[in-house]
Design a protein around this motif. Sequence first.
Motif, short mmCIF file in Angstrom:
data_model
loop_
_atom_site.label_atom_id
_atom_site.label_comp_id
_atom_site.label_asym_id
_atom_site.label_seq_id
_atom_site.Cartn_x
_atom_site.Cartn_y
_atom_site.Cartn_z
N GLU A 141 42.31 -14.04 -61.55
CA GLU A 141 42.92 -14.73 -62.53
C GLU A 141 42.04 -14.51 -64.01
OE1 GLU A 141 44.35 -18.60 -61.32
OE2 GLU A 141 45.56 -17.59 -59.86
N VAL A 142 40.71 -15.17 -63.66
CA VAL A 142 40.19 -15.18 -64.84
C VAL A 142 39.62 -13.67 -65.48
CG1 VAL A 142 37.73 -15.84 -65.57
CG2 VAL A 142 38.83 -17.38 -64.39
N LEU A 143 39.35 -13.05 -64.47
CA LEU A 143 39.03 -11.62 -65.10
C LEU A 143 40.00 -10.80 -65.31
CD1 LEU A 143 36.36 -10.51 -62.49
CD2 LEU A 143 36.03 -11.72 -64.60
N GLY A 144 41.22 -11.24 -64.83
CA GLY A 144 42.51 -10.39 -65.37
C GLY A 144 42.56 -9.03 -64.53
N ILE A 145 42.42 -8.88 -63.48
CA ILE A 145 42.17 -7.75 -62.58
C ILE A 145 43.25 -7.92 -61.31
CG2 ILE A 145 39.90 -7.13 -63.21
CD1 ILE A 145 39.13 -8.50 -60.44
N PRO A 146 43.59 -6.95 -60.70
CA PRO A 146 44.78 -6.93 -59.91
C PRO A 146 44.12 -7.45 -58.54
CG PRO A 146 44.18 -4.65 -60.25
CD PRO A 146 43.33 -5.49 -61.33
N THR A 147 45.00 -7.89 -57.74
CA THR A 147 44.61 -8.56 -56.57
C THR A 147 43.99 -7.59 -55.32
OG1 THR A 147 46.96 -8.07 -55.65
CG2 THR A 147 46.42 -10.31 -56.40
N SER A 148 44.09 -6.10 -55.48
CA SER A 148 43.61 -5.32 -54.78
C SER A 148 42.03 -5.02 -55.10
CB SER A 148 44.01 -3.91 -55.08
OG SER A 148 43.90 -3.55 -56.53
N GLU A 149 41.60 -5.64 -56.24
CA GLU A 149 40.28 -5.58 -56.70
C GLU A 149 39.64 -7.06 -56.21
OE1 GLU A 149 37.22 -3.63 -59.49
OE2 GLU A 149 39.50 -3.23 -58.93
N ALA A 150 38.92 -7.06 -55.07
CA ALA A 150 38.25 -8.38 -54.43
C ALA A 150 36.78 -8.63 -55.28
CB ALA A 150 37.98 -8.08 -53.20
N ALA A 151 36.49 -9.74 -55.42
CA ALA A 151 35.55 -10.43 -55.71
C ALA A 151 34.18 -10.33 -54.55
CB ALA A 151 35.58 -11.71 -56.23
N LEU A 152 33.26 -9.73 -54.65
CA LEU A 152 32.26 -9.59 -53.94
C LEU A 152 31.17 -10.74 -53.96
CD1 LEU A 152 31.55 -5.89 -54.28
CD2 LEU A 152 33.15 -7.25 -52.56
N TYR A 153 30.57 -11.18 -55.45
CA TYR A 153 29.51 -12.00 -55.43
C TYR A 153 29.36 -12.23 -56.93
CZ TYR A 153 24.56 -12.98 -54.82
OH TYR A 153 23.26 -13.68 -54.54
N ILE A 154 28.82 -13.54 -57.53
CA ILE A 154 28.64 -13.98 -58.65
C ILE A 154 27.18 -14.38 -58.86
CG2 ILE A 154 29.47 -15.86 -60.35
CD1 ILE A 154 32.09 -16.24 -58.53
N THR A 155 26.73 -13.92 -59.90
CA THR A 155 25.51 -14.36 -60.26
C THR A 155 25.44 -15.13 -61.77
OG1 THR A 155 24.58 -12.32 -59.47
CG2 THR A 155 23.03 -13.27 -61.06
N THR A 156 24.89 -16.37 -61.77
CA THR A 156 24.99 -17.13 -62.83
C THR A 156 23.53 -16.95 -63.65
OG1 THR A 156 24.00 -18.95 -61.51
CG2 THR A 156 26.75 -18.85 -62.07
N LEU A 157 23.68 -16.97 -64.97
CA LEU A 157 22.40 -16.91 -65.79
C LEU A 157 22.35 -17.72 -66.90
CD1 LEU A 157 23.00 -12.99 -65.92
CD2 LEU A 157 21.25 -13.90 -64.84
N GLY A 158 21.15 -18.28 -67.36
CA GLY A 158 21.17 -19.05 -68.31
C GLY A 158 19.61 -19.65 -68.73
N ILE A 159 19.65 -20.74 -69.28
CA ILE A 159 18.26 -21.11 -69.73
C ILE A 159 18.20 -22.41 -68.70
CG2 ILE A 159 17.01 -22.34 -71.50
CD1 ILE A 159 17.96 -19.47 -72.25
N PRO A 160 17.06 -22.33 -68.01
CA PRO A 160 16.76 -23.36 -67.01
C PRO A 160 16.30 -24.87 -67.48
CG PRO A 160 15.12 -21.86 -66.85
CD PRO A 160 15.99 -21.34 -67.64
N ARG A 161 16.66 -25.91 -67.09
CA ARG A 161 15.95 -27.19 -67.24
C ARG A 161 14.66 -27.16 -66.79
NH1 ARG A 161 20.09 -31.69 -65.07
NH2 ARG A 161 22.24 -30.90 -65.87
N GLN A 162 13.81 -27.87 -67.92
CA GLN A 162 12.37 -28.15 -67.87
C GLN A 162 11.63 -26.63 -67.73
OE1 GLN A 162 11.86 -30.90 -64.73
NE2 GLN A 162 12.32 -32.40 -65.96
N ALA A 163 12.10 -25.75 -68.35
CA ALA A 163 11.31 -24.19 -68.49
C ALA A 163 10.79 -24.10 -69.79
CB ALA A 163 12.53 -23.33 -68.19
#
Length: 462
Positions: free
Chosen positions: A435-457
Motif C-alpha cells: 500500500e505504501v509503495l503503491g505496487i501490485p500484490t504480486s510484488e512481495a516485500a522481502l526486506y527493509i533496511t532503515t537508515l538515519g542518524i544514530p543517537r549519541q554518534a
Amino acid sequence: MARWHRRRLSQLLYFSYGVTLVIPYANQPFYMRAAPSAGGLYPAELYLISQGVAGIPEGLYNYQVRSHSLVRFWDESRWPRLQAGCAEAAILNQCSLALVVSAVFFRSAWRYEDRAYRRICLDSGHLLGNIELAANLTGYRAYLLGGFCDQILEELLFLDPQEEGILAVVPLWDLWQPTSADTPQEMPQWPANEFTALSSPIVTHVPELQEGDWLPFLHRVSRIESGSLTRPPVPATTPAEPPADKYNFPFCLRVSTATPPIDWGPHLQELVRSILKRRSTRHFTGADLPLQLLLALLDFTYHPEHYTAQGLDGNPDYFDRSLVETFVVANGVEGLEPGCYYYAVQAQELRQIRFRNFRNEVFQLCLGQELGRDAAAVVFHTADLTKAVARYGERAYRYLHLDAGHLGQRLNLAAIGLGLGVSGIAGFFDNQVNEVLGIPTSEAALYITTLGIPRQASPPKG
C-alpha cells in the motif's frame, strides 16, 4: 607456505562471521559477530571443504566461532561427492576450497516460528555479503552455487535434514599464485550464472498447515532432488545487457544517483574497520540525512563495478539480482522531497512515485518499531513472486531472500563506513508495504533496511 594459506583463510573466516564483541552477562557472555542476525540468534553455520592445499589438508571442517578455529571432522577427500551434489559445476574443477553455509532451524524457529525461514535466509544472505567482501580482502574470489542436490550435500556433511539445511555453496578461487602473494592469477571464465541458481519443482497444492509447520514446509518444497539436478543449457552468445529498470513513469521527479564512490582507504582499511565495528542501530535521532550520503550508500550496494580500482570485485555473484527491485522512502533527506522513490539501478536515478511523507505509515507497517518512524530513509527490497517462481520453482524463496540479505549487508557496511546508523527489519505487515509503495500484490516485500542518524554518534562523514 602452509602458514600463509592458513593466515589468509583465518582472516576470511573472521571477517565473514567472527566474534567482534563479547558482552558480559550474568549467566553467560553474548558473542556478537561480523554478520548481523535477527535477534542475535545466528542460525547460520559455516563449513569448509578442502581438496587439499598447503596447511589445509583434505577433508571436512566446521568453523568454531567462539574459539575462531576449524575442527576437522573428516579426514578423507569428499570433493568428488561435492561435485556430484553441485551438478558437476565447472568452478569446482578450478578450486580446492569451498565454504558451505547451512542453517540450524531451531535457533530462529523457537522465537520467530513461521516467520523464521525468511529470517534464516536473510541472515545467511548477510553472511554471503561478508564472504564476498572478505574474499576480496584476502586474495580469493568467492563464487556462489545455489543449484545443488540437498540430500547429497546433507549426507556429505553428515547433517540431520530435520534440524539443519544447506543454503549455499561458495567455492573459493585463489587469486594469488601458490608461490607468491604478489602475482594475481587470471580468473576462470564460463557463462554467467551457469550453476549459480537452478530450479526446483513448483508446488501446485499446499496442504493445510498448523502453526510452526511453515519453516520445514518451505525448506522441504524448495529442495532439489538428484533426479532433477540438471545443467542449464549453455547460451550460444554473450548474455545481453542487464534488464531494463522495471518502473518508468513519464512525468515523475527524477534524481540522479551518480556519485563518486566511497573511498575505503589504503588497502581497504576503512572497509575492514566497518566490518569489525558493524552494529545494528537501536535508535535514530529523526534528523535529516544528507542526500550525498544516501547516494553513496546506493552506489556501493548496487554498483560494485565502481570499486574495481580499489581492489573489489566489480561483478560479485548473486543468485539472480535482476529479480529484486528497490524502493526508497525518504522521510527526511536533505535535498530530496519526502515521498516514495523507485531506484532505477541501470539508469542511476531515483524516480518519485508517491508524493508525501510516509513516516507514520512506515512506523505502523514495521509493527510499531521506532526505527521505522525515526529513520531518515527506508530501503525496501521487493520481488515479483510469479516471475521468480516461474523461473526457479519453489527454490526462488531461498534465492530472493538470500540476495536481499546480501544487498542489505552491503548497505550495512556502507552506512557504518560513513558514520550512519543502520538496521534491518524483517518483521512487518506485508500488505501494508504494498500500500505504501503503491505496487501490485504480486510484488512481495522481502526486506527493509532503515537508515538515519544514530543517537549519541559522531557526525556522519560527508
